[in-house]
Design an enzyme around this catalytic site. Structure first.
Site, PDB file in Angstrom:
ATOM      1  NE  ARG A  70      -2.324  -1.247   3.614  1.00 46.63           N
ATOM      2  CZ  ARG A  70      -1.832  -0.426   4.517  1.00 46.63           C
ATOM      3  NH1 ARG A  70      -1.894   0.880   4.344  1.00 46.63           N
ATOM      4  NH2 ARG A  70      -1.283  -0.881   5.622  1.00 46.63           N
ATOM      5  CE1 TYR A 211       2.127  -7.027  -4.214  1.00 50.66           C
ATOM      6  CE2 TYR A 211       1.071  -6.257  -2.215  1.00 50.66           C
ATOM      7  CZ  TYR A 211       1.863  -7.178  -2.871  1.00 50.66           C
ATOM      8  OH  TYR A 211       2.381  -8.249  -2.182  1.00 50.66           O
ATOM      9  CE  LYS A 220      -6.059  -3.203   4.831  1.00 47.03           C
ATOM     10  NZ  LYS A 220      -6.342  -3.673   6.187  1.00 47.03           N
ATOM     11  CG  HIS A 240      -7.286  -2.375  10.383  1.00 51.04           C
ATOM     12  ND1 HIS A 240      -5.980  -1.989  10.588  1.00 51.04           N
ATOM     13  CD2 HIS A 240      -7.226  -3.391   9.497  1.00 51.04           C
ATOM     14  CE1 HIS A 240      -5.183  -2.752   9.867  1.00 51.04           C
ATOM     15  NE2 HIS A 240      -5.905  -3.601   9.194  1.00 51.04           N
ATOM     16  CB  SER A 262      -0.483  -3.616   8.327  1.00 46.73           C
ATOM     17  OG  SER A 262      -1.497  -2.704   8.026  1.00 46.73           O
ATOM     18  CB  CYS A 264       0.617  -6.500  14.634  1.00 43.86           C
ATOM     19  SG  CYS A 264       1.647  -5.049  14.612  1.00 43.86           S
ATOM     20  CG  ASP A 287      -7.645  -6.606   7.237  1.00 45.15           C
ATOM     21  OD1 ASP A 287      -6.801  -6.313   8.101  1.00 45.15           O
ATOM     22  OD2 ASP A 287      -7.770  -5.976   6.182  1.00 45.15           O
ATOM     23  NE  ARG A 379       0.052  -8.276   2.313  1.00 42.79           N
ATOM     24  CZ  ARG A 379      -0.677  -7.675   3.265  1.00 42.79           C
ATOM     25  NH1 ARG A 379      -1.784  -8.215   3.715  1.00 42.79           N
ATOM     26  NH2 ARG A 379      -0.273  -6.532   3.775  1.00 42.79           N
TER      27      ARG A 379
HETATM   28  C1  OXD Z   1      -3.023  -4.282   5.887  1.00 42.51           C
HETATM   29  C2  OXD Z   1      -3.670  -5.436   5.269  1.00 42.51           C
HETATM   30  O1  OXD Z   1      -2.058  -3.764   5.338  1.00 42.51           O
HETATM   31  O2  OXD Z   1      -4.590  -5.987   5.881  1.00 42.51           O
HETATM   32  O3  OXD Z   1      -3.497  -3.871   6.965  1.00 42.51           O
HETATM   33  O4  OXD Z   1      -3.305  -5.807   4.140  1.00 42.51           O
HETATM   34 MN    MN Z   2      -5.238  -4.899   7.578  1.00 40.22          MN
END
Ligand code: OXD
Ligand code: MN
Length: 595
Positions: A70, A211, A220, A240, A262, A264, A287, A379
């Site tokens: 991102r 991407y 998002k 989130h 993200s 974690c 997510d 991913r």
């Molecule tokens: C993020 C994702 O970056 O879920 O938070 O991809």
């Molecule tokens: Mn996320």
């Protein structure tokens, strides 16, 4: 192709977009398996993707090395005034941004097909679901959207003649001139990438990147940035957060929604395999949570997505067996390494590294290579229904009632393993001051501490000061039925840099303590930062954590908390008069308690 939609606004928007982007063809996606198979076969034939011999119906994509995550620097919340976007968002005046982007969109799909993807975020027909339409010139996006959202003609049926939808215009920004050969991952240079949101119009325009969150606009962009703004207007929450269900040995169910920045370990926690006897966990989402107050006054959550777009490196049968079982087939892999026998591989995969592989850039790789085999933000895109611990209720139209909220982040020091808020206002304070060391999920420096309130910094579609206020408003409405709020840190290290907590499945022990708190089974001790487990209440049966490590994990480092107060003040000051007085009051109380 004739439009299958009866929706006047939609047909008009598709026509306008086509006139601007000038594609060679327009194709309306029907969401069928046949369509998915046809498109993946087409991408195999054109060299855009590699079918994996070892995983049925699975494919490996390699992105352009400039397009791997991102791009928060290029992400805009374009409200009429800058103050409505607030200090945490990039802002450009909507008129100016649209003019710039129209310049890029003009003719951007020449030589390509424009795909129209009708999709639902949330189970079709759920009172919480929203319809989006993504226009894109990327087949990679179409196939990922098939997995991550509910795509298809039945969405158009729900939309009918005059239903509302969120328009999401996407282009990779790489027109093909006559005779020009395509590349495997076309995209625009970084300075031409724009991920733009117009919350007042419920509109998304994305240009230049293919991407993940930049391009799969349901995730998002729609389900967080636009939805958070809609949710505030309509009195619900778009967060989130992962959603999971824990059932205790007596059969009582607890639903947990947890917000972490993200990378974690959200996907790992969402698919937790409890190590405590008699407890069972089910995954509902990994997510995003959309939550609304139900008829009984409790907060009900749905997962608006239908797939997992998970970080691959570090995922293994050791760390997350359910994720590994979810990606055995029907999965799209991006920027992973390719083994000689036709499988994927990444750093942290089970077993020994392969003696030889092709890395994410398509280059020869051996364990002696300096470069990583997989990109750190590589991913997998996998259907949620393939997860062995997916809850039978994950698509329940009304959602599941949330008992517990968890906030957290990656902190090598300061934050203890777990503490509980003394009340809602204190919990909102915890969420609003959450901080984490940055990871590779976003382009930028890795390992810096950043305040990431509610793990929403990159995803809040309006002024975050107003977002804090929305949390207080929701708490006021929920009253005694509000979820309890906790803060965790799985990542604390000893002074010599060793992880103090085993994490992963063992996190179930901490969740058990939370559930026992909710059901009134255990008390807690008061500390200056909140409520913490009493001696012996954290179930450590079968674990051998040295007493001094446990003491360090649970230590409230008063001096360190005091030392962070100026940083919290600085963070709060960014919001000026939009900072709710209730948050400033909480900081004052904390300072008093710290002494
Ligand atoms: C993020 C994702 O970056 O879920 O938070 O991809
Ligand atoms: Mn996320």
């Amino acid at each position: 192709m004739k439009t299958p939609s009866m929706n006047v606004k939609l047909n008009q928007w598709v026509q306008e977009s086509a006139a601007l982007c000038q594609p060679d063809n327009i194709y309306w996606c029907d969401g069928s398996v046949e369509e998915y198979n046809r498109f993946t076969a087409q991408m195999v034939a054109s060299g855009m993707t590699i079918p994996l011999k070892k995983r049925p119906n699975s494919f490996l994509f390699r992105s352009d090395p400039s397009d791997v995550a991102r791009v928060e620097d290029r992400t805009y919340i374009s409200t009429p005034t800058k103050v409505e976007a607030g200090p945490t968002n990039n802002w450009i005046d909507p008129g100016e941004l649209k003019a710039t982007m129209k310049g890029f969109y003009k003719g951007c799909m020449r030589g390509r097909t424009m795909y129209v993807i009708p999709f639902s975020m949330g189970p079709v027909g759920s009172p919480l679901a929203k319809i989006g339409i993504e226009i894109t010139d990327s087949l990679y996006v179409v196939c990922n959207m098939h997995i991550m959202t509910r795509v298809g003609t039945r969405v158009l049926d729900v939309l009918g003649k005059d239903g509302e939808f969120i328009p999401c215009l996407h282009s990779i920004g790489a027109p093909l001139e006559k005779g020009q050969k395509d590349v495997p991952w076309p995209c625009a240079p970084i300075e031409q990438k724009y991920i733009s949101h117009f919350p007042q119009e419920n509109l998304i325009w994305s240009y230049g990147s293919g991407y993940g969150g930049n391009a799969l606009l349901g995730k998002k962009c729609l389900a967080l940035r636009i939805a958070s703004a809609v949710a505030r207007r309509e009195g619900w929450m778009a967060e989130h957060m992962l959603i999971l269900r824990l059932t205790n040995p007596e059969g009582r169910r607890f639903h947990i929604a947890a917000a972490f920045p993200s990378a974690c370990g959200k996907t790992n926690l969402a698919m937790l395999n409890p190590t405590i006897a008699g407890w069972k966990a089910e995954c509902i989402g990994d997510d995003i949570a959309w939550m609304k107050i139900g008829p009984d006054g409790r907060l009900y959550a749905i997962n608006p997505e239908s797939g997992f777009f998970g970080v691959a490196p570090g995922t293994s049968y050791d760390s997350n067996p359910s994720a590994m079982d979810s990606i055995k087939a029907n999965t799209i892999f991006t920027n992973c390494a390719l083994t000689d026998d036709g499988d994927i591989w990444w750093e942290g995969f089970d077993g020994k590294p392969p003696a030889h592989a092709i890395d994410w850039k398509g280059k020869e790789w051996t364990p002696a290579s300096k470069a990583e085999a997989a990109h750190p933000n590589a991913r997998f895109t996998a259907p949620a229904k393939q997860c062995p611990v997916i809850s039978p209720d994950w698509e329940k139209l009304e959602g599941v009632p949330i008992d517990i909220f968890i906030f957290g982040g990656r902190r090598a020091s300061v934050m203890p393993l777990v503490h509980e808020a003394t009340n809602w206002d204190h919990g909102v304070f915890m969420g609003s001051t959450a901080a984490s060391e940055t990871t590779a999920a976003n382009i930028g420096a890795v390992g810096n501490l950043r305040r990431d309130p509610f793990a929403m910094t990159p995803f809040c579609g309006y002024n975050m000061g107003d977002y804090f206020k929305h949390w207080f408003d929701m708490g006021d409405k929920l009253g005694a039925k509000a979820p309890r709020i906790f803060y965790v840190n799985w990542f604390r290290k000893s002074p010599d840099g060793k992880w103090l907590w085993p994490g992963y499945s063992e996190n179930s022990r901490v969740l058990k303590w939370m559930c026992d708190r909710v059901s009134g089974k255990v008390g807690a001790r008061e500390t200056p930062i909140g409520l913490m487990p009493q001696e012996g209440h954290l179930d450590l049966t079968g674990l051998s954590i040295p007493a001094q490590d446990l003491a360090e994990l649970m230590r409230v480092d008063v001096a360190a908390f005091k030392a962070e107060v100026p940083d919290v003040e600085k963070h709060f000051n960014r919001f000026g008069d939009r900072l709710p007085a209730r948050l400033a009051a909480q900081l004052k109380l904390l300072v008093q308690r710290l002494g």
